[in-house]
Write a protein that holds these residues in place. Structure first.
Motif, mmCIF file in Angstrom:
data_model
loop_
_atom_site.group_PDB
_atom_site.id
_atom_site.type_symbol
_atom_site.label_atom_id
_atom_site.label_comp_id
_atom_site.label_asym_id
_atom_site.label_seq_id
_atom_site.Cartn_x
_atom_site.Cartn_y
_atom_site.Cartn_z
ATOM 1 N N LEU A 245 0.814 -1.215 0.000
ATOM 2 C CA LEU A 245 0.000 0.000 0.000
ATOM 3 C C LEU A 245 0.849 1.267 0.000
ATOM 4 O O LEU A 245 0.318 2.381 0.034
ATOM 5 C CB LEU A 245 -0.914 0.002 1.233
ATOM 6 N N GLY A 246 2.169 1.111 -0.019
ATOM 7 C CA GLY A 246 3.065 2.261 0.023
ATOM 8 C C GLY A 246 3.201 2.866 1.400
ATOM 9 O O GLY A 246 3.692 4.000 1.533
ATOM 10 N N GLU A 247 2.813 2.131 2.424
ATOM 11 C CA GLU A 247 2.890 2.618 3.802
ATOM 12 C C GLU A 247 4.217 2.166 4.419
ATOM 13 O O GLU A 247 4.285 1.278 5.273
ATOM 14 C CB GLU A 247 1.696 2.090 4.599
ATOM 15 N N TYR A 248 5.273 2.805 3.955
ATOM 16 C CA TYR A 248 6.618 2.353 4.289
ATOM 17 C C TYR A 248 6.966 2.551 5.763
ATOM 18 O O TYR A 248 7.645 1.711 6.368
ATOM 19 C CB TYR A 248 7.637 3.068 3.398
ATOM 20 N N ASP A 249 6.525 3.629 6.341
ATOM 21 C CA ASP A 249 6.802 3.867 7.760
ATOM 22 C C ASP A 249 6.173 2.776 8.623
ATOM 23 O O ASP A 249 6.771 2.318 9.606
ATOM 24 C CB ASP A 249 6.286 5.240 8.192
ATOM 25 N N ALA A 250 4.983 2.347 8.251
ATOM 26 C CA ALA A 250 4.307 1.286 9.006
ATOM 27 C C ALA A 250 5.066 -0.032 8.879
ATOM 28 O O ALA A 250 5.201 -0.785 9.857
ATOM 29 C CB ALA A 250 2.875 1.123 8.518
ATOM 30 N N ALA A 251 5.568 -0.306 7.680
ATOM 31 C CA ALA A 251 6.338 -1.537 7.475
ATOM 32 C C ALA A 251 7.613 -1.529 8.307
ATOM 33 O O ALA A 251 7.968 -2.533 8.944
ATOM 34 C CB ALA A 251 6.663 -1.701 5.995
ATOM 35 N N LEU A 252 8.309 -0.399 8.322
ATOM 36 C CA LEU A 252 9.542 -0.294 9.107
ATOM 37 C C LEU A 252 9.254 -0.353 10.607
ATOM 38 O O LEU A 252 10.058 -0.914 11.372
ATOM 39 C CB LEU A 252 10.276 0.997 8.762
ATOM 40 N N ALA A 253 8.141 0.195 11.025
ATOM 41 C CA ALA A 253 7.784 0.135 12.440
ATOM 42 C C ALA A 253 7.553 -1.310 12.873
ATOM 43 O O ALA A 253 7.974 -1.723 13.966
ATOM 44 C CB ALA A 253 6.535 0.976 12.703
ATOM 45 N N LEU A 254 6.909 -2.095 12.021
ATOM 46 C CA LEU A 254 6.719 -3.509 12.323
ATOM 47 C C LEU A 254 8.044 -4.253 12.319
ATOM 48 O O LEU A 254 8.256 -5.172 13.125
ATOM 49 C CB LEU A 254 5.758 -4.144 11.319
ATOM 50 N N TYR A 255 8.922 -3.865 11.412
ATOM 51 C CA TYR A 255 10.261 -4.478 11.378
ATOM 52 C C TYR A 255 10.958 -4.302 12.730
ATOM 53 O O TYR A 255 11.478 -5.265 13.307
ATOM 54 C CB TYR A 255 11.099 -3.833 10.268
ATOM 55 N N ASP A 256 10.967 -3.099 13.238
ATOM 56 C CA ASP A 256 11.694 -2.799 14.477
ATOM 57 C C ASP A 256 11.018 -3.389 15.708
ATOM 58 O O ASP A 256 11.682 -3.932 16.598
ATOM 59 C CB ASP A 256 11.835 -1.283 14.644
ATOM 60 N N ALA A 257 9.700 -3.295 15.761
ATOM 61 C CA ALA A 257 8.980 -3.680 16.985
ATOM 62 C C ALA A 257 8.672 -5.163 17.055
ATOM 63 O O ALA A 257 8.609 -5.726 18.152
ATOM 64 C CB ALA A 257 7.685 -2.881 17.091
ATOM 65 N N ASP A 258 8.505 -5.808 15.902
ATOM 66 C CA ASP A 258 8.013 -7.185 15.919
ATOM 67 C C ASP A 258 8.881 -8.157 15.113
ATOM 68 O O ASP A 258 9.292 -9.192 15.640
ATOM 69 C CB ASP A 258 6.575 -7.225 15.392
ATOM 70 N N ILE A 259 9.152 -7.837 13.861
ATOM 71 C CA ILE A 259 9.876 -8.785 13.014
ATOM 72 C C ILE A 259 11.290 -9.039 13.535
ATOM 73 O O ILE A 259 11.780 -10.170 13.531
ATOM 74 C CB ILE A 259 9.913 -8.266 11.558
ATOM 75 N N ARG A 260 11.947 -7.979 14.020
ATOM 76 C CA ARG A 260 13.273 -8.137 14.626
ATOM 77 C C ARG A 260 13.229 -7.782 16.111
ATOM 78 O O ARG A 260 14.181 -7.216 16.660
ATOM 79 C CB ARG A 260 14.309 -7.265 13.907
ATOM 80 N N ALA A 261 12.128 -8.166 16.752
ATOM 81 C CA ALA A 261 12.003 -7.933 18.195
ATOM 82 C C ALA A 261 13.128 -8.636 18.946
ATOM 83 O O ALA A 261 13.614 -8.149 19.965
ATOM 84 C CB ALA A 261 10.651 -8.432 18.691
ATOM 85 N N GLU A 262 13.534 -9.799 18.425
ATOM 86 C CA GLU A 262 14.692 -10.517 18.947
ATOM 87 C C GLU A 262 15.691 -10.660 17.805
ATOM 88 O O GLU A 262 15.338 -11.111 16.721
ATOM 89 C CB GLU A 262 14.293 -11.893 19.477
ATOM 90 N N LYS A 263 16.925 -10.290 18.048
ATOM 91 C CA LYS A 263 17.943 -10.302 16.994
ATOM 92 C C LYS A 263 18.554 -11.702 16.868
ATOM 93 O O LYS A 263 19.723 -11.932 17.129
ATOM 94 C CB LYS A 263 19.033 -9.262 17.291
ATOM 95 N N THR A 264 17.723 -12.667 16.454
ATOM 96 C CA THR A 264 18.182 -14.048 16.349
ATOM 97 C C THR A 264 18.924 -14.268 15.037
ATOM 98 O O THR A 264 18.792 -13.485 14.078
ATOM 99 C CB THR A 264 17.003 -15.032 16.395
ATOM 100 N N ASP A 265 19.674 -15.372 14.987
ATOM 101 C CA ASP A 265 20.330 -15.750 13.737
ATOM 102 C C ASP A 265 19.648 -16.961 13.108
ATOM 103 O O ASP A 265 20.218 -17.637 12.259
ATOM 104 C CB ASP A 265 21.825 -16.024 13.945
ATOM 105 N N ASP A 266 18.409 -17.240 13.512
ATOM 106 C CA ASP A 266 17.615 -18.281 12.877
ATOM 107 C C ASP A 266 17.378 -17.881 11.422
ATOM 108 O O ASP A 266 16.953 -16.745 11.141
ATOM 109 C CB ASP A 266 16.278 -18.427 13.619
ATOM 110 N N TYR A 267 17.615 -18.806 10.497
ATOM 111 C CA TYR A 267 17.539 -18.428 9.081
ATOM 112 C C TYR A 267 16.141 -17.953 8.699
ATOM 113 O O TYR A 267 15.981 -17.104 7.800
ATOM 114 C CB TYR A 267 17.997 -19.586 8.183
ATOM 115 N N ARG A 268 15.126 -18.461 9.378
ATOM 116 C CA ARG A 268 13.765 -18.029 9.056
ATOM 117 C C ARG A 268 13.533 -16.586 9.469
ATOM 118 O O ARG A 268 12.858 -15.821 8.766
ATOM 119 C CB ARG A 268 12.771 -18.976 9.728
ATOM 120 N N ASP A 269 14.114 -16.198 10.592
ATOM 121 C CA ASP A 269 13.996 -14.811 11.042
ATOM 122 C C ASP A 269 14.809 -13.885 10.150
ATOM 123 O O ASP A 269 14.376 -12.776 9.818
ATOM 124 C CB ASP A 269 14.462 -14.695 12.487
#
Length: 445
Positions: A245-269
């Motif tokens: 939808l072109g909502e880049y700030d929202a995507a980056l916010a999810l990246y920081d808060a949830d997608i990389r909530a834990e800085k794991t080295d699991d290949y899926r993450d």
């Protein structure tokens, strides 16, 4: 010996007082629960000679795609072989683990399928076959396996999870409308089935309905809050919808808060993170210093050599973090796999090497070279495993290489093919790139 039935009604060689705990393991496997590992360990602490439990431990280790876990899987295999007398069905799991340790995951799936045909209500077996086919990109086999047991699950206590698996196979084989219907039904029966819920999210992705996808996920966070690292993947799907939808700030916010909530080295993450950052950069978005931690972790895993899917996402991260030496080392290691008889190594050799070389060339601005390598791997890309949505990042880089290299006809052909594979649906990415092509042609007249 007396055998007690598990929650699927399958005889299990565990003392009856442990069946409840074992059923917790089965439910955890089906729901991708974070409690599954501890629950399995608790069972094995009390019954270390439980062959099936050891086999599930070993197979789960191999699914992690980490080189150090292969040794743990071998230990589990040895323990399972020495375990107490087991049923034929349980020994099938043990020997399937042996197949995979010998480099034949397809053999493991085939062995389990024979027993599933005889025991179609076996939830654990159904889910393990599903997982193996998924990491090998075998959507047709994945669907056939699930559909082969549907008639036996009408009154199964875990039917909702089967419907979630069925929905995913329908989506991956292009039946989007039916996939959405089945997936919604499954989530109704099993509200904590993150896999089924994410199957519906895939449908919204493939049919270009990002806004509806966000509405579907909104308020259903409880369906994935209990999950292991799979919860990060569901958040990734939500970020993709914002991206479309072109909502880049929202995507980056999810990246920081949830997608990389834990800085794991699991290949899926790492794959969630690297593919999202790559998509953002292809859209011209500055992602700041987010590549740094991702590329550092990827460099530490780059010599694992377990799965092509993992390698290619490590390559995305290494290129994003400008770790040229590590990227070259990863390609060299991938090239060394060409003489192996191991199934995973063969896929790493082709199409893995070609795609990795294309990603490196693209990062270096060598777009014609990138296009050539990426195209060489395109026809066999599904064999690296994962889903259409996950592999789409490589399609996007390939299309972008053609665009930046001035090959407008080739780029358009790929975009049209991409749309055909999505049932004729267009998404924000495809529409934007076709508009760019039209504008470039108009300017050239």
């Amino acid at each position: 010996m007396t055998f007690s039935d598990d929650m699927s009604g399958i005889p299990t060689s565990l003392p009856s007082h442990l069946i409840g705990e074992w059923n917790t393991v089965i439910h955890g496997v089906m729901s991708h629960s974070a409690s599954t590992g501890p629950a399995l360990n608790a069972v094995l602490m009390q019954a270390p000679d439980f062959a099936l439990g050891q086999a599930i431990r070993g197979l789960s280790c191999l699914l992690l795609g980490r080189v150090e876990m292969v040794a743990v899987a071998r230990e589990a295999y040895a323990a399972a072989r020495k375990g107490a007398p087991a049923t034929q069905r349980e020994m099938a799991f043990v020997y399937a683990l042996g197949d995979w340790l010998q480099g034949r995951p397809s053999g493991a799936a085939a062995r389990l399928q024979i027993l599933l045909n005889a025991n179609p209500r076996d939830a654990l077996m159904m889910k393990m076959i599903h997982a193996i086919h998924f990491i090998m990109g075998r959507s047709n086999e994945m669907r056939a396996s699930v559909e082969g047991v549907m008639d036996a699950w009408d009154d199964h206590p875990l039917r909702g999870y089967l419907l979630g698996c069925h929905a995913f196979t329908l989506e991956e084989t292009g039946e989007y409308k039916r996939a959405e219907t089945v997936g919604r039904e499954g989530v109704t029966l099993a509200p904590d089935d993150a896999w089924g819920l994410h199957a519906v999210a895939h449908v919204f992705d493939m049919t270009g309905r990002a806004q509806q996808g966000l509405q579907f996920l909104d308020g259903r966070e409880g369906a994935w809050a209990h999950c292991n690292n799979f919860r990060y993947h569901v958040w990734w799907h939500r970020a993709l919808m914002h991206l479309d939808l072109g909502e880049y700030d929202a995507a980056l916010a999810l990246y920081d808060a949830d997608i990389r909530a834990e800085k794991t080295d699991d290949y899926r993450d790492i794959s969630n993170a690297a593919s999202l950052l790559s998509r953002l950069e292809l859209d011209g978005i500055d992602v700041g210093d987010r590549w740094e931690e991702l590329s550092e972790l990827s460099e530490s895993r780059a010599q694992d050599g377990c799965l092509a899917f993992a390698d290619l996402h490590y390559m995305l991260a290494l290129c994003g973090g400008a770790r040229d030496a590590a990227a070259a080392g990863l390609i060299a290691r991938m090239q060394s796999a060409k003489t192996s008889l191991n199934e995973a190594d063969r896929i790493i050799s082709h199409p893995g090497v070609q795609v990795a070389q294309g990603l490196q060339a693209f990062a270096n601005g060598e777009y014609t070279t990138a296009w050539r390598h990426l195209q060489a791997g395109q026809s066999d890309l599904q064999s690296v495993g994962g889903s259409h949505a996950q592999r789409d990042v490589f399609d996007r880089v390939t299309i972008e290489a053609a665009l930046r290299g001035g090959q407008l006809d080739a780029a358009e052909a790929m975009l049209r093919d991409r749309m055909d594979r999505r049932g004729g649906y267009s998404d924000g990415y495809g529409a934007a790139r076709l508009s760019l092509i039209d504008a470039a042609r108009a300017q050239a007249v």
